[in-house]
Design a protein around this motif. Structure first.
Motif, PDB file in Angstrom:
ATOM      1  N   SER A 103      75.912 -15.559  27.983  1.00 50.33           N
ATOM      2  CA  SER A 103      74.504 -16.388  28.021  1.00 50.33           C
ATOM      3  C   SER A 103      73.678 -15.298  28.525  1.00 50.33           C
ATOM      4  N   TYR A 104      72.275 -15.698  29.020  1.00 50.35           N
ATOM      5  CA  TYR A 104      71.372 -15.117  29.332  1.00 50.35           C
ATOM      6  C   TYR A 104      71.811 -14.300  30.878  1.00 50.35           C
ATOM      7  N   SER A 105      70.656 -13.373  31.418  1.00 48.94           N
ATOM      8  CA  SER A 105      70.695 -12.528  32.420  1.00 48.94           C
ATOM      9  C   SER A 105      70.647 -13.701  33.525  1.00 48.94           C
ATOM     10  N   VAL A 106      70.964 -13.271  34.896  1.00 52.18           N
ATOM     11  CA  VAL A 106      70.926 -14.306  35.803  1.00 52.18           C
ATOM     12  C   VAL A 106      69.362 -14.385  36.415  1.00 52.18           C
ATOM     13  N   ASP A 107      68.871 -13.509  35.894  1.00 55.05           N
ATOM     14  CA  ASP A 107      67.224 -13.301  36.200  1.00 55.05           C
ATOM     15  C   ASP A 107      66.759 -14.687  35.648  1.00 55.05           C
ATOM     16  N   VAL A 108      67.052 -15.033  34.707  1.00 54.63           N
ATOM     17  CA  VAL A 108      66.498 -16.380  34.008  1.00 54.63           C
ATOM     18  C   VAL A 108      66.868 -17.524  34.900  1.00 54.63           C
ATOM     19  N   VAL A 109      68.076 -17.677  35.597  1.00 59.44           N
ATOM     20  CA  VAL A 109      68.264 -18.688  36.348  1.00 59.44           C
ATOM     21  C   VAL A 109      67.413 -18.664  37.653  1.00 59.44           C
ATOM     22  N   ILE A 110      67.216 -17.523  38.133  1.00 61.44           N
ATOM     23  CA  ILE A 110      66.508 -17.184  39.343  1.00 61.44           C
ATOM     24  C   ILE A 110      64.943 -17.466  39.158  1.00 61.44           C
ATOM     25  N   ASN A 111      64.574 -17.123  37.995  1.00 63.45           N
ATOM     26  CA  ASN A 111      62.985 -17.410  37.679  1.00 63.45           C
ATOM     27  C   ASN A 111      62.828 -18.756  37.524  1.00 63.45           C
ATOM     28  N   ASP A 112      63.666 -19.668  36.886  1.00 64.94           N
ATOM     29  CA  ASP A 112      63.748 -21.071  36.652  1.00 64.94           C
ATOM     30  C   ASP A 112      63.775 -21.729  37.996  1.00 64.94           C
ATOM     31  N   VAL A 113      64.684 -21.331  39.084  1.00 66.26           N
ATOM     32  CA  VAL A 113      64.821 -21.985  40.225  1.00 66.26           C
ATOM     33  C   VAL A 113      63.431 -21.587  41.192  1.00 66.26           C
ATOM     34  N   LYS A 114      62.810 -20.514  41.078  1.00 69.38           N
ATOM     35  CA  LYS A 114      61.608 -20.044  41.765  1.00 69.38           C
ATOM     36  C   LYS A 114      60.356 -20.917  41.215  1.00 69.38           C
ATOM     37  N   LYS A 115      60.455 -21.156  39.933  1.00 70.52           N
ATOM     38  CA  LYS A 115      59.584 -21.960  39.173  1.00 70.52           C
ATOM     39  C   LYS A 115      59.344 -23.277  39.722  1.00 70.52           C
ATOM     40  N   PHE A 116      60.698 -23.943  39.666  1.00 70.36           N
ATOM     41  CA  PHE A 116      60.775 -25.423  40.250  1.00 70.36           C
ATOM     42  C   PHE A 116      60.425 -25.546  41.633  1.00 70.36           C
ATOM     43  N   LEU A 117      60.916 -24.411  42.632  1.00 71.19           N
ATOM     44  CA  LEU A 117      60.348 -24.419  43.843  1.00 71.19           C
ATOM     45  C   LEU A 117      58.941 -24.254  44.082  1.00 71.19           C
ATOM     46  N   SER A 118      58.285 -23.660  43.418  1.00 65.90           N
ATOM     47  CA  SER A 118      56.936 -23.380  43.408  1.00 65.90           C
ATOM     48  C   SER A 118      55.985 -24.685  43.101  1.00 65.90           C
ATOM     49  N   GLU A 119      56.754 -25.494  42.281  1.00 65.82           N
ATOM     50  CA  GLU A 119      56.015 -26.711  41.744  1.00 65.82           C
ATOM     51  C   GLU A 119      56.324 -28.050  42.764  1.00 65.82           C
ATOM     52  N   THR A 120      57.174 -27.739  43.733  1.00 69.82           N
ATOM     53  CA  THR A 120      57.605 -29.077  44.445  1.00 69.82           C
ATOM     54  C   THR A 120      57.673 -28.625  45.898  1.00 69.82           C
ATOM     55  N   GLN A 121      57.458 -29.299  46.939  1.00 68.28           N
ATOM     56  CA  GLN A 121      57.352 -28.935  48.115  1.00 68.28           C
ATOM     57  C   GLN A 121      58.628 -29.208  49.130  1.00 68.28           C
ATOM     58  N   SER A 122      59.499 -30.323  48.940  1.00 67.69           N
ATOM     59  CA  SER A 122      60.570 -30.861  49.728  1.00 67.69           C
ATOM     60  C   SER A 122      61.889 -30.884  48.960  1.00 67.69           C
ATOM     61  N   GLU A 123      62.083 -30.312  47.913  1.00 71.06           N
ATOM     62  CA  GLU A 123      63.478 -30.449  47.163  1.00 71.06           C
ATOM     63  C   GLU A 123      64.138 -29.123  47.724  1.00 71.06           C
ATOM     64  N   VAL A 124      65.440 -29.335  48.107  1.00 71.33           N
ATOM     65  CA  VAL A 124      66.601 -28.458  48.589  1.00 71.33           C
ATOM     66  C   VAL A 124      67.416 -28.321  47.692  1.00 71.33           C
ATOM     67  N   ILE A 125      68.079 -27.107  47.248  1.00 77.70           N
ATOM     68  CA  ILE A 125      69.024 -26.753  46.109  1.00 77.70           C
ATOM     69  C   ILE A 125      70.178 -26.066  46.594  1.00 77.70           C
ATOM     70  N   ILE A 126      71.116 -26.420  46.148  1.00 78.72           N
ATOM     71  CA  ILE A 126      72.358 -25.362  46.543  1.00 78.72           C
ATOM     72  C   ILE A 126      72.668 -24.820  45.228  1.00 78.72           C
ATOM     73  N   LEU A 127      72.765 -23.324  45.376  1.00 79.36           N
ATOM     74  CA  LEU A 127      72.718 -22.499  44.320  1.00 79.36           C
ATOM     75  C   LEU A 127      74.147 -21.698  44.443  1.00 79.36           C
ATOM     76  N   GLU A 128      75.394 -22.182  43.692  1.00 79.07           N
ATOM     77  CA  GLU A 128      76.510 -21.427  43.926  1.00 79.07           C
ATOM     78  C   GLU A 128      76.536 -20.291  42.532  1.00 79.07           C
ATOM     79  N   ILE A 129      76.714 -19.012  43.089  1.00 77.06           N
ATOM     80  CA  ILE A 129      76.815 -18.176  41.893  1.00 77.06           C
ATOM     81  C   ILE A 129      78.119 -17.365  42.385  1.00 77.06           C
TER      82      ILE A 129
END
Length: 334
Positions: free
Chosen positions: A133-159
């Motif tokens: 699939s795509y580079s893991v950078d795409v995943v990281i950028n999507d996660v950071k975009k989401f976090l920047s748009e929210t204030q209290s959402e916590v994520i478990i990121l398993e890699i």
């Protein structure tokens, strides 16, 4: 010579007949197991504490449940299996054999997903088996975009490094560099904390599972493999998976007394000896029984063990089921 030819043809015909018979029996077994689950659904229903709850804003559902009351070990975390496979392989050719999600990482998070399952290979590309699939950078950028748009959402990121592949070089440093400001450091006390105790910055529990590199150490920004456990059942038979999930879940300690996350996957896996090898038609045999599974967790007395609940092709109803049960736990109803 003709006798030998006839003998070979007879052997070939017998082999074909045996294979056809095997596949007929396989299809009958699948149909029987689907009927077993459907009959159970009809007889018991799919209600459970919180089953009628639907978040008004799935993008911010943790925030709306009150971060000051919501403990990490109370959450029923909606997760996706093989999360970054929406662009894997070649469309209409190899993609159906490996695609487990049709939405981007960002769109999954907006939908309400809070646990991501990412597989990588040595060059930091996301993969599922041999397909890329795509580079893991795409995943990281999507996660950071989401976090920047929210204030209290916590994520478990398993890699994790995909089976049969080598670890990306210095990948732990890469993750720390790109997610450092958001990372919740490995610490057993996190399980008893509320979301508000982690805010404003600590919002990602990143579990790094290398195959050969050293595991993250206690206190480090990343979490080691032992903090996210499951029992993977490799089958395309829906009731077999359903019952196995219940059995393994019942063997776990309650969420309030354990210091690790435990995942149940409401998924099925295509089998090499079956002609149906595309992921979606196979996993669809169990996807419609996600609420029934929660219902049966209560019936079997193991609902207090349910924590991470993952799906292929996640949808709104799956998220709502997890959020609803989380809400019931906060209210003391489950």
């Amino acid at each position: 010579m003709f006798a030998a030819i006839g003998k070979n043809l007879s052997a070939a015909a017998s082999a074909v007949e045996a294979e056809v018979s095997k596949q007929v029996e396989r299809r009958e077994s699948i149909s029987s197991q689907e009927k077993t689950l459907e009959d159970l659904k009809q007889s018991t229903g799919t209600d459970f504490p919180g089953s009628d709850y639907h978040p008004s804003d799935r993008k911010n559902w943790m925030s709306n449940l009150d971060p000051a009351k919501l403990h990490i070990n109370q959450i029923v975390w909606p997760g996706t299996h093989d999360s970054a496979t929406n662009e894997i392989g070649v469309p209409a050719i190899t993609r159906p054999f490996a695609e487990c999600q049709s939405r981007s990482i960002y769109d999954q998070l907006v939908l309400g997903t809070r646990v991501l399952d990412i597989r990588v290979q040595e060059d930091r590309k996301v993969c599922h088996g041999i397909l890329l699939s795509y580079s893991v950078d795409v995943v990281i950028n999507d996660v950071k975009k989401f976090l920047s748009e929210t204030q209290s959402e916590v994520i478990i990121l398993e890699i994790r490094t995909e089976f049969g592949h080598k670890d990306p070089p210095e990948f732990d440093k890469f993750l720390e560099e790109h997610l450092g400001e958001y990372l919740i450091h490995q610490d057993d006390s996190v399980f008893g904390k509320t979301i508000s105790e982690l805010l404003p910055n600590q919002r990602v529990i990143c579990v790094w599972k290398p195959r050969e590199s050293p595991q993250p150490k206690p206190g480090s920004p990343l979490w080691s493999a032992g903090y996210l456990k499951d029992n993977w059942i490799d089958t395309d038979l829906p009731n077999t998976k359903f019952e196995s999930n219940l059995k393994h879940l019942s063997e776990q300690p309650p969420v309030t007394s354990r210091k690790f996350f435990y995942r149940v996957e409401n998924t099925l896996t295509p089998q090499a000896d079956n002609p149906v090898l595309w992921v979606k038609p196979v996993t669809d045999r169990i996807r419609g029984f996600s609420r029934l599974f929660i219902n049966q967790c209560f019936a079997k007395g193991c609902a207090d063990r349910l924590q991470i609940y993952s799906s292929d092709f996640i949808d709104e109803d799956f998220v709502d089921a997890c959020v609803g049960l989380t809400h019931a736990r906060i209210e003391g109803k489950a």
